[in-house]
Design a protein around this motif. Sequence first.
Motif, short mmCIF file in Angstrom:
data_model
loop_
_atom_site.label_atom_id
_atom_site.label_comp_id
_atom_site.label_asym_id
_atom_site.label_seq_id
_atom_site.Cartn_x
_atom_site.Cartn_y
_atom_site.Cartn_z
N ASN A 62 2.17 10.49 -0.95
CA ASN A 62 2.49 9.06 -0.90
C ASN A 62 3.72 8.68 -1.73
O ASN A 62 4.53 7.86 -1.32
CB ASN A 62 1.28 8.23 -1.34
CG ASN A 62 0.07 8.45 -0.46
OD1 ASN A 62 0.20 8.83 0.70
ND2 ASN A 62 -1.11 8.21 -1.00
N GLN A 63 3.83 9.26 -2.94
CA GLN A 63 4.96 8.97 -3.83
C GLN A 63 5.72 10.25 -4.18
O GLN A 63 6.20 10.41 -5.31
CB GLN A 63 4.45 8.29 -5.11
CG GLN A 63 3.77 6.96 -4.88
CD GLN A 63 4.72 5.90 -4.34
OE1 GLN A 63 5.90 5.88 -4.70
NE2 GLN A 63 4.22 5.02 -3.49
N HIS A 64 5.85 11.14 -3.22
CA HIS A 64 6.41 12.47 -3.51
C HIS A 64 7.85 12.40 -4.02
O HIS A 64 8.29 13.29 -4.76
CB HIS A 64 6.35 13.35 -2.25
CG HIS A 64 7.24 12.90 -1.14
ND1 HIS A 64 8.53 13.37 -0.99
CD2 HIS A 64 7.03 12.02 -0.11
CE1 HIS A 64 9.08 12.80 0.07
NE2 HIS A 64 8.20 11.98 0.62
N ARG A 65 8.60 11.38 -3.67
CA ARG A 65 9.99 11.29 -4.13
C ARG A 65 10.10 11.08 -5.64
O ARG A 65 11.15 11.33 -6.24
CB ARG A 65 10.72 10.16 -3.39
CG ARG A 65 10.99 10.47 -1.92
CD ARG A 65 11.79 9.34 -1.27
NE ARG A 65 12.10 9.63 0.14
CZ ARG A 65 11.27 9.41 1.15
NH1 ARG A 65 10.08 8.85 0.90
NH2 ARG A 65 11.61 9.72 2.39
N LYS A 66 9.02 10.63 -6.25
CA LYS A 66 9.02 10.41 -7.70
C LYS A 66 8.64 11.67 -8.48
O LYS A 66 8.67 11.65 -9.72
CB LYS A 66 8.03 9.29 -8.07
CG LYS A 66 8.40 7.91 -7.54
CD LYS A 66 7.37 6.88 -8.00
CE LYS A 66 7.70 5.49 -7.48
NZ LYS A 66 6.68 4.50 -7.90
N TYR A 67 8.29 12.73 -7.77
CA TYR A 67 7.76 13.91 -8.44
C TYR A 67 8.50 15.18 -8.05
O TYR A 67 8.74 15.43 -6.87
CB TYR A 67 6.26 14.07 -8.12
CG TYR A 67 5.41 13.01 -8.77
CD1 TYR A 67 4.82 13.22 -10.01
CD2 TYR A 67 5.22 11.77 -8.15
CE1 TYR A 67 4.06 12.23 -10.62
CE2 TYR A 67 4.46 10.78 -8.75
CZ TYR A 67 3.89 11.02 -9.98
OH TYR A 67 3.14 10.04 -10.58
N TYR A 68 8.84 15.97 -9.05
CA TYR A 68 9.45 17.28 -8.86
C TYR A 68 8.47 18.36 -9.30
O TYR A 68 7.52 18.08 -10.05
CB TYR A 68 10.72 17.41 -9.71
CG TYR A 68 11.98 16.88 -9.07
CD1 TYR A 68 11.96 16.21 -7.85
CD2 TYR A 68 13.21 17.04 -9.70
CE1 TYR A 68 13.13 15.73 -7.27
CE2 TYR A 68 14.38 16.57 -9.14
CZ TYR A 68 14.33 15.91 -7.92
OH TYR A 68 15.49 15.44 -7.36
N LYS A 69 8.70 19.56 -8.86
CA LYS A 69 7.96 20.69 -9.42
C LYS A 69 8.40 20.89 -10.86
O LYS A 69 9.55 20.64 -11.22
CB LYS A 69 8.22 21.96 -8.60
CG LYS A 69 7.51 21.97 -7.25
CD LYS A 69 7.51 23.37 -6.64
CE LYS A 69 6.60 23.40 -5.41
NZ LYS A 69 6.47 24.77 -4.87
N SER A 70 7.49 21.38 -11.69
CA SER A 70 7.76 21.51 -13.11
C SER A 70 8.62 22.74 -13.41
O SER A 70 8.77 23.62 -12.56
CB SER A 70 6.45 21.61 -13.88
OG SER A 70 5.91 22.92 -13.73
N ILE A 327 9.82 12.05 -12.18
CA ILE A 327 11.22 11.87 -12.59
C ILE A 327 11.53 10.41 -12.89
O ILE A 327 12.67 10.08 -13.22
CB ILE A 327 12.18 12.43 -11.52
CG1 ILE A 327 11.97 11.75 -10.17
CG2 ILE A 327 12.01 13.94 -11.40
CD1 ILE A 327 12.99 12.15 -9.12
N GLU A 328 10.55 9.56 -12.74
CA GLU A 328 10.65 8.17 -13.16
C GLU A 328 9.25 7.67 -13.54
O GLU A 328 8.25 8.28 -13.19
CB GLU A 328 11.25 7.29 -12.06
CG GLU A 328 10.47 7.29 -10.75
CD GLU A 328 11.12 6.45 -9.68
OE1 GLU A 328 10.75 5.25 -9.57
OE2 GLU A 328 11.99 6.98 -8.96
N LYS A 329 9.21 6.59 -14.28
CA LYS A 329 7.93 6.05 -14.72
C LYS A 329 7.06 5.72 -13.51
O LYS A 329 7.54 5.23 -12.50
CB LYS A 329 8.16 4.79 -15.55
CG LYS A 329 6.90 4.19 -16.17
CD LYS A 329 7.23 2.98 -17.02
CE LYS A 329 5.97 2.37 -17.61
NZ LYS A 329 6.27 1.16 -18.43
#
Length: 447
Positions: A62-70, A327-329
Motif C-alpha cells: 500500500n505504501q511501498h514507495r515510502k519503504y526501501y530494503k534495509s 525513507i520518510e516519516k
Amino acid sequence: MPVPKVSFFKVLKNAKNILSNPLPFHNRNFEKHGDVFEVNLGFGNSVIFTRDAGFAKHMLQNQHRKYYKSPLQTKDLGKYIGNGLLTSNGDHWLRQRRLIQPAFYKKKIDVIAKTIRETICEELSRIEPNVSLDIYPLMNDLAFKVVAKSLFSYTDTGNTMARLQHITEAAQKSLIREIRQPYKRWWFYLSGQIKSTLTLTQEARDILNTIIEERRRSEDTYDDLLDMLLSSQYEDGSSMDNERLIDEILILFVAGHETTSNALSFCLSLLALHPEIQELAYTEIAKYDGQELSLMEQFEKSKYVAQCIEESMRLYPPAYFSDRVNIEKDEFNDIELSKGTTVLISFFEIHRHKDFWENPTVFDPDRFHPDNKKKYSDWYFPFGAGPRMCVGSNFAMYEMIYAVSEVIRKYKISTSISEIEIKPLITLKPVNAILKFTPRNVKQIKN
C-alpha cells in the motif's frame, strides 16, 4: 502508541540461542508483547519486529514507495552478490525489474520447460529406493542445476557449477554470522573472514564473466535464460553490461535455488508425515499418468499438488522474513515511525498466527482449495507482496509442481521422524529430512 521494547541485555543473554535459531526468541517476545515490538541491538541501533499482516502489507504494497530494503539486504548481502534485483532500491531496482520481468513470463518459461523437466528427471534418478536418506542435499542439487541449466543450457555444468554452488553457500554462512552477531563485525573484518569470502565471490564473478563473454562471441541461439537476458533492452535501447548481468545471475543462483530446494524438502517431508494427503496427491497425478503433457498442462491439472506446496510454504516459508526502512516519516494505525526506522517482518509468524489461521500448526492443503484461498491472500506471503514480489514465482511453482509430482508418481514416501526440524539462515532450511522412497512400479511419463 509506544512500542514494547526488548533490552540489549536480553539479546546478549540469548545470543548463543539467537545465533543458532532466533525464531523461538522472537516467538516468546511476540507472545509477551503482541504483534509489534522493538529490539535494542546496542550501540544506538534497534529494529522493530512485526507479525501484523496489515503492517506488512502497508510496507510492501500500500505504501511501498515510502519503504526501501534495509542495509542488511542492500549493503551486507549486496557486497557478496552485487547490486541486483534482490539488493537494490529506487530507480535502479525499477529499471532492472522492468528489464528482467519479461524473461519470467509464462510463455518464456514454456520455452525452457524441456530443460526444466529433463534436469528434474535426471536428478530424481539419483534417489536410491528403499533406503532412508536426507532429501535436502538432493533437492539442493536439483534446484541449483535447474537454475544453472535454465541459464546456461549448453554450458558444462559439472565442475564449474559445483564451484559456483560452493561459493554461494559459503557466502551465506559468512553473512549469517554477520547478521546475528553485529557486535562482532569488527572481528570478522580484522580476522580476515570477510576478505576471504569476498575473494570467493570475486572468483564466482570471474567464472560468470567468462561464460557471458563466450556467449556474446557465439553465433548460436540457445533459447535459455542467458539468451533472454542478453537480448533484453532498456527503454533507451541499451542492454545490460557484464557487471549488471553477473549481479542478476548471482541473485538467480542465490534466490532461485535455495528457496526452491527448501520448499521441496519441506513439502516432501510433510507428505511423508501425512500419508493420507500424499495418496490424495497421487490419485490426482495418476489420472494423467502416461499422457504427454506440456509443463503448463501439467501445472493446470495438478491443483491438489499445488495446494500441498502452498500449504508447506505457509508452515515453512523459505523466505521467512523480510525487512524495510522508511525513507520518510510514516505511521501505521497508532504506531509512529520516524524516518530511517528498520522494521523486520516475520512471515513465519504471520503464517502461523492464530488470528488468521484455524489450527495454524496443522498441515491442511484444503486451505488453498480455489474456493478458499482468496480469503487468505492478505496474510499469505510465500513470495513476498507488492511490486517487489519475487520475479521468479511462476518459475518456482512450475518447477516444484513437476518435481513433487514426479516423486509421488514414482514413490511412496515414508519417514521415521516425528517432526520437522528447521535451521533459519538467510532462508529457512530443513534439518535431518530423512525420508524413504518405496517404488510404486509405474511407467515413466514421456517428456
